[in-house]
Scaffold this motif. Structure first.
Motif, PDB file in Angstrom:
ATOM      1  N   GLY A  63      -4.026 -11.318  -4.954  1.00 47.25           N
ATOM      2  CA  GLY A  63      -3.593 -10.078  -4.973  1.00 47.25           C
ATOM      3  C   GLY A  63      -3.354  -8.848  -4.680  1.00 47.25           C
ATOM      4  O   GLY A  63      -2.797  -7.734  -4.719  1.00 47.25           O
ATOM      5  N   HIS A  64      -5.046  -8.779  -4.341  1.00 42.13           N
ATOM      6  CA  HIS A  64      -5.616  -7.557  -3.886  1.00 42.13           C
ATOM      7  C   HIS A  64      -6.873  -7.909  -3.816  1.00 42.13           C
ATOM      8  O   HIS A  64      -7.582  -8.421  -3.977  1.00 42.13           O
ATOM      9  CB  HIS A  64      -5.735  -6.691  -5.296  1.00 42.13           C
ATOM     10  CG  HIS A  64      -6.191  -5.323  -4.947  1.00 42.13           C
ATOM     11  ND1 HIS A  64      -6.143  -4.430  -3.952  1.00 42.13           N
ATOM     12  CD2 HIS A  64      -7.835  -4.382  -5.269  1.00 42.13           C
ATOM     13  CE1 HIS A  64      -6.902  -3.869  -3.630  1.00 42.13           C
ATOM     14  NE2 HIS A  64      -7.308  -3.309  -4.872  1.00 42.13           N
ATOM     15  N   PHE A  65      -7.211  -7.181  -2.750  1.00 39.22           N
ATOM     16  CA  PHE A  65      -7.801  -7.379  -1.391  1.00 39.22           C
ATOM     17  C   PHE A  65      -8.666  -6.464  -0.152  1.00 39.22           C
ATOM     18  O   PHE A  65      -7.636  -5.500  -0.425  1.00 39.22           O
ATOM     19  CB  PHE A  65      -7.689  -8.776  -0.487  1.00 39.22           C
ATOM     20  CG  PHE A  65      -9.087  -9.319   0.557  1.00 39.22           C
ATOM     21  CD1 PHE A  65      -9.831  -9.803  -0.490  1.00 39.22           C
ATOM     22  CD2 PHE A  65      -8.591  -8.734   1.413  1.00 39.22           C
ATOM     23  CE1 PHE A  65     -11.384  -9.717   0.644  1.00 39.22           C
ATOM     24  CE2 PHE A  65      -8.886  -9.329   2.174  1.00 39.22           C
ATOM     25  CZ  PHE A  65     -11.001  -9.714   1.897  1.00 39.22           C
ATOM     26  N   HIS A  66      -9.648  -6.003  -0.394  1.00 40.55           N
ATOM     27  CA  HIS A  66     -10.311  -4.909   0.903  1.00 40.55           C
ATOM     28  C   HIS A  66     -10.649  -5.583   2.114  1.00 40.55           C
ATOM     29  O   HIS A  66     -12.151  -5.943   2.075  1.00 40.55           O
ATOM     30  CB  HIS A  66     -10.721  -3.803   0.278  1.00 40.55           C
ATOM     31  CG  HIS A  66     -10.306  -2.972  -0.857  1.00 40.55           C
ATOM     32  ND1 HIS A  66      -9.408  -2.186  -0.504  1.00 40.55           N
ATOM     33  CD2 HIS A  66     -10.335  -3.547  -2.063  1.00 40.55           C
ATOM     34  CE1 HIS A  66      -8.619  -1.274  -1.573  1.00 40.55           C
ATOM     35  NE2 HIS A  66      -9.552  -2.139  -2.629  1.00 40.55           N
ATOM     36  N   SER A  67      -9.638  -5.921   2.477  1.00 43.58           N
ATOM     37  CA  SER A  67     -10.893  -6.502   4.234  1.00 43.58           C
ATOM     38  C   SER A  67     -12.066  -6.483   4.734  1.00 43.58           C
ATOM     39  O   SER A  67     -12.767  -6.622   5.528  1.00 43.58           O
ATOM     40  CB  SER A  67      -9.865  -7.419   5.331  1.00 43.58           C
ATOM     41  OG  SER A  67      -9.111  -6.144   5.520  1.00 43.58           O
ATOM     42  N   ILE A 243      -1.788   1.396  -5.128  1.00 48.04           N
ATOM     43  CA  ILE A 243      -1.896   2.259  -5.932  1.00 48.04           C
ATOM     44  C   ILE A 243      -3.324   2.354  -6.846  1.00 48.04           C
ATOM     45  O   ILE A 243      -3.132   1.495  -8.114  1.00 48.04           O
ATOM     46  CB  ILE A 243      -1.212   3.761  -6.473  1.00 48.04           C
ATOM     47  CG1 ILE A 243      -2.026   4.820  -6.949  1.00 48.04           C
ATOM     48  CG2 ILE A 243      -0.303   2.792  -7.500  1.00 48.04           C
ATOM     49  CD1 ILE A 243      -0.314   5.490  -7.079  1.00 48.04           C
ATOM     50  N   HIS A 244      -4.819   2.459  -6.850  1.00 48.95           N
ATOM     51  CA  HIS A 244      -5.874   2.495  -7.405  1.00 48.95           C
ATOM     52  C   HIS A 244      -5.494   3.096  -8.958  1.00 48.95           C
ATOM     53  O   HIS A 244      -5.088   4.703  -8.283  1.00 48.95           O
ATOM     54  CB  HIS A 244      -6.798   2.558  -7.355  1.00 48.95           C
ATOM     55  CG  HIS A 244      -7.852   1.009  -6.107  1.00 48.95           C
ATOM     56  ND1 HIS A 244      -6.440   1.528  -5.063  1.00 48.95           N
ATOM     57  CD2 HIS A 244      -7.927   0.058  -6.089  1.00 48.95           C
ATOM     58  CE1 HIS A 244      -7.121   0.248  -3.949  1.00 48.95           C
ATOM     59  NE2 HIS A 244      -7.685  -0.668  -4.654  1.00 48.95           N
ATOM     60  N   MET A 245      -4.640   2.596 -10.201  1.00 51.65           N
ATOM     61  CA  MET A 245      -5.033   4.011 -11.872  1.00 51.65           C
ATOM     62  C   MET A 245      -5.975   3.016 -12.518  1.00 51.65           C
ATOM     63  O   MET A 245      -6.111   2.215 -12.963  1.00 51.65           O
ATOM     64  CB  MET A 245      -3.483   3.995 -11.979  1.00 51.65           C
ATOM     65  CG  MET A 245      -2.462   4.353 -10.930  1.00 51.65           C
ATOM     66  SD  MET A 245      -1.582   6.361 -11.144  1.00 51.65           S
ATOM     67  CE  MET A 245      -0.222   4.523 -11.213  1.00 51.65           C
ATOM     68  N   VAL A 279       0.241  -1.158  -9.190  1.00 52.88           N
ATOM     69  CA  VAL A 279      -1.015  -0.226  -9.806  1.00 52.88           C
ATOM     70  C   VAL A 279      -2.342  -1.636  -9.493  1.00 52.88           C
ATOM     71  O   VAL A 279      -2.423  -2.920 -10.665  1.00 52.88           O
ATOM     72  CB  VAL A 279      -0.422  -0.312 -11.510  1.00 52.88           C
ATOM     73  CG1 VAL A 279      -0.982   0.830 -12.143  1.00 52.88           C
ATOM     74  CG2 VAL A 279       0.662   1.215 -11.269  1.00 52.88           C
ATOM     75  N   ILE A 280      -3.346  -1.068  -9.009  1.00 48.83           N
ATOM     76  CA  ILE A 280      -4.293  -1.775  -9.143  1.00 48.83           C
ATOM     77  C   ILE A 280      -4.986  -2.093 -10.349  1.00 48.83           C
ATOM     78  O   ILE A 280      -6.082  -0.660 -10.227  1.00 48.83           O
ATOM     79  CB  ILE A 280      -5.241  -1.953  -7.958  1.00 48.83           C
ATOM     80  CG1 ILE A 280      -3.969  -1.776  -6.468  1.00 48.83           C
ATOM     81  CG2 ILE A 280      -6.308  -2.702  -7.920  1.00 48.83           C
ATOM     82  CD1 ILE A 280      -4.151  -1.304  -5.515  1.00 48.83           C
ATOM     83  N   HIS A 281      -5.329  -2.041 -11.149  1.00 48.47           N
ATOM     84  CA  HIS A 281      -6.936  -2.004 -11.969  1.00 48.47           C
ATOM     85  C   HIS A 281      -6.423  -2.062 -13.584  1.00 48.47           C
ATOM     86  O   HIS A 281      -6.340  -2.629 -14.585  1.00 48.47           O
ATOM     87  CB  HIS A 281      -8.257  -1.676 -11.240  1.00 48.47           C
ATOM     88  CG  HIS A 281      -8.554  -1.658 -11.064  1.00 48.47           C
ATOM     89  ND1 HIS A 281      -9.249  -3.120 -10.423  1.00 48.47           N
ATOM     90  CD2 HIS A 281      -9.126  -1.214  -9.260  1.00 48.47           C
ATOM     91  CE1 HIS A 281      -9.664  -3.049  -9.233  1.00 48.47           C
ATOM     92  NE2 HIS A 281      -9.601  -1.892  -8.835  1.00 48.47           N
ATOM     93  N   ALA A 282      -5.647  -1.243 -13.970  1.00 49.94           N
ATOM     94  CA  ALA A 282      -4.809  -0.659 -15.087  1.00 49.94           C
ATOM     95  C   ALA A 282      -5.794  -0.591 -16.023  1.00 49.94           C
ATOM     96  O   ALA A 282      -5.398  -1.644 -17.594  1.00 49.94           O
ATOM     97  CB  ALA A 282      -3.492  -1.070 -15.213  1.00 49.94           C
ATOM     98  N   THR A 331      -8.940 -11.076  -5.718  1.00 52.24           N
ATOM     99  CA  THR A 331     -10.096 -11.151  -5.661  1.00 52.24           C
ATOM    100  C   THR A 331     -10.853  -9.903  -6.324  1.00 52.24           C
ATOM    101  O   THR A 331     -12.140  -9.681  -6.478  1.00 52.24           O
ATOM    102  CB  THR A 331     -11.560 -11.826  -4.980  1.00 52.24           C
ATOM    103  OG1 THR A 331     -10.706 -11.428  -2.941  1.00 52.24           O
ATOM    104  CG2 THR A 331     -10.877 -13.214  -4.687  1.00 52.24           C
ATOM    105  N   ASP A 332     -10.136  -8.817  -5.042  1.00 50.38           N
ATOM    106  CA  ASP A 332     -10.931  -7.096  -4.847  1.00 50.38           C
ATOM    107  C   ASP A 332     -11.672  -8.028  -3.763  1.00 50.38           C
ATOM    108  O   ASP A 332     -11.897  -8.791  -2.777  1.00 50.38           O
ATOM    109  CB  ASP A 332     -10.959  -5.918  -6.162  1.00 50.38           C
ATOM    110  CG  ASP A 332     -11.098  -4.923  -5.814  1.00 50.38           C
ATOM    111  OD1 ASP A 332     -11.427  -4.595  -4.339  1.00 50.38           O
ATOM    112  OD2 ASP A 332     -11.035  -4.429  -6.239  1.00 50.38           O
ATOM    113  N   GLU A 333     -12.677  -6.839  -3.435  1.00 55.55           N
ATOM    114  CA  GLU A 333     -13.017  -7.074  -1.625  1.00 55.55           C
ATOM    115  C   GLU A 333     -14.582  -8.054  -2.239  1.00 55.55           C
ATOM    116  O   GLU A 333     -14.878  -8.535  -3.114  1.00 55.55           O
ATOM    117  CB  GLU A 333     -13.827  -5.835  -1.723  1.00 55.55           C
ATOM    118  CG  GLU A 333     -14.422  -4.784  -2.032  1.00 55.55           C
ATOM    119  CD  GLU A 333     -14.868  -3.892  -1.336  1.00 55.55           C
ATOM    120  OE1 GLU A 333     -15.468  -3.194  -0.495  1.00 55.55           O
ATOM    121  OE2 GLU A 333     -14.566  -2.233  -2.287  1.00 55.55           O
TER     122      GLU A 333
HETATM  123 ZN   LIG Z   1      -9.292  -2.149  -4.704  1.00 52.50          ZN
END
Ligand SMILES: [Zn+2]
Length: 503
Positions: A63-67, A243-245, A279-282, A331-333
């Motif tokens: 659901g969230h990743f930075h290649s 959006i990372h918040m 909304v990423i992290h919160a 997993t995020d990056e």
């Molecule tokens: Zn991120």
């Protein structure tokens, strides 16, 4: 259109009713599931897969990743986000990546995901110093070639570095500030033009497997008109808005000290908070923030391994769920997890909240965690009902998990064993949009050995660029540490990390 019959599997559908079958068959016609249940059959399928002893379930959704972090597994020292970012996206723009490197590193991550039973990823690639269409296209081509479903944004903030943080402008040497302010910042018109091209070129490509999302990185990293243009683009094309918040305590301090209200309240007051937002992290949210997210219909991306790796803190899982906020799991990056293994993220999600919630009834259940890794991820990609569940008409994005393996022996509780015992090693088959992409540990779309060899070679070639990044980061680090020290003295009225436990 080819027809595949998956015969006699145990089935965990993850559909809205939570349907499970002890033994059922799945008929896949082209990209979609045509029939599902006990007794399902077909007179002349192109292929029959004997799934006795296997579990069929929806593929996991990252659901969230930075290649762009894909070559950096294990590469960086664990540090808080604000220091960590100096080494990965340095404000001086060091470490430019070319199209070939972008292609190879994206493919490498895609392979790890597919082999581990991930069938879809929500990727938010950052571009330093600036996005280039060839690099953006290389990322998309990698997903097209790998056979993974991907929703991809372009993450490129446009505020000068000292303006993204509290106190920093007063802590950096004047020459450094001048150099940072001399960096060319993109205009709202430029980013909109790039998104227009991106959407026209790639949205719906690879028979619909590839889709476009919009990203503004984080509210404190973009100017007002830029935020507005990105929000308009997301709304007019109905695209997810990444959006990372409130990932870190420092971001809470930023809201309090610079804006006079939390970042989420600020985004809400400006009219940008809506149901397209991922909304990423919160993490550093209070109850008013959680209410705002629930009211707007946002999805939250939970990345528990990353949050622990860089010491961000623990997201208030139960409070978000109680307010009806859907949660995706990521997993995020690959430099903050340091894998792209969603099974590890599931296990961490099942464990970490125990140090945060006193009442055991508030701990996430295995079923909830599985829901985040399937249906929650689909919601974040605006593909609810189409992926993340096995149901008639849904995309045939599924995996077969071998139940004749040690993690499932003996089989006591399927969901708990999926979350707490399995590592991904029991995944025998990964299907995306009706195509078998991984079978018995072998990726069918890409020459894995050649890819790994090229990745090693390119990593060596890229080492000089990384060394330049590291040395630039080391120069800035003391000033950013001073900023964190100062922010640490500000009372934010909440805690999201465990305090000292031992005398
Ligand atoms: Zn991120």
């Amino acid at each position: 259109m080819s027809i595949t019959l998956i015969r006699d599997a145990r089935v965990l559908t993850q559909d809205a009713a939570g349907t499970e079958y002890a033994c059922a068959s799945i008929l896949v016609d082209g990209q979609r599931i045509a029939a599902l249940g006990p007794g399902v059959d077909h007179p002349a399928p192109d292929r029959v897969i004997d799934a006795r002893g296997m579990l069929a379930m929806p593929g996991l959704i990252n659901g969230h990743f930075h290649s762009p972090g894909n070559l950096m597994c294990g590469a960086l020292t664990d540090m808080p986000l604000e220091l960590f970012m100096l080494f990965e996206v340095p404000p001086g723009g060091e470490g430019r990546v070319d199209a070939r490197l972008a292609y190879v590193q994206t493919l490498l991550g895609a392979l790890e995901m597919l082999k581990g039973g991930v069938t879809a990823v929500h990727d938010d690639p950052y571009h330093n110093p600036a996005p280039e269409p060839e690099v953006v296209s290389a990322i998309m081509r990698a997903y097209a070639d790998a056979g993974l479903r991907a929703t991809v944004s372009i993450n490129h903030p446009n505020r000068a570095e000292p303006d993204k943080y509290p106190y920093l402008a007063g802590l950096l040497p004047p020459a450094t500030i001048a150099a940072m302010r001399a960096t060319r910042l993109w205009s709202a018109a430029e980013i909109t033009d790039l998104y227009r091209w991106f959407h026209a070129t790639w949205h719906g490509a690879a028979d619909g497997r590839l889709r476009v999302a919009v990203s503004n990185s984080a509210p404190q990293r973009v100017s007002d008109d830029y935020f507005g243009a990105l929000s308009d683009f997301s709304r007019s094309h109905d695209l997810p808005f990444d959006i990372h918040m409130l990932e870190t305590r420092l971001q809470r301090v930023y809201g309090q000290e610079v804006l006079g209200r939390s970042l989420i309240q600020d985004v809400r007051a400006r009219g940008f908070l809506d149901e397209r937002m991922l909304v990423i992290h919160a993490i550093w949210v209070d109850q008013d923030d959680i209410d705002a997210l629930g009211e707007a219909g946002c999805t939250v991306a939970h990345n528990p391994v990353c949050n622990l790796k860089i010491g961000s803190g623990v997201m208030p899982f139960r409070r978000l769920v109680r307010r009806g906020v859907p949660i995706a799991l990521g997993t995020d990056e690959r430099n903050t997890d340091d894998s792209v293994n969603l099974w590890g993220a599931m296990k961490m999600a099942g464990l970490i909240h125990k140090i945060a919630e006193r009442d055991d009834r508030d701990w996430p259940s295995a079923a909830e965690v599985l829901g985040c890794a399937t249906r929650g991820g689909a919601r974040g990609m605006r593909l609810a009902g189409q992926i993340g569940e096995l149901s008639v008409g849904a995309q045939a994005d599924l995996i077969l998990v071998d139940l004749d393996t040690l993690p499932f022996t003996p089989l006591n509780d399927l969901k708990r064993q999926l979350v707490f015992c399995e590592t991904g090693a029991s995944v025998r088959l990964t299907m995306v949009a009706g195509e078998v992409v991984v079978e018995n540990g072998r990726v069918l779309t890409v020459d894995e050995a050649a890819l790994k060899a090229e990745a090693r070679e390119l990593a060596l070639e890229h080492a000089d660029a990384l060394a330049a990044t590291t040395s630039a980061a080391r120069t800035l680090e003391p000033h950013y540490r001073a900023m964190l020290e100062r922010a640490a003295r500000v009372d934010v009225g909440m805690e999201r990390r465990a305090g000292p436990m031992f005398p």
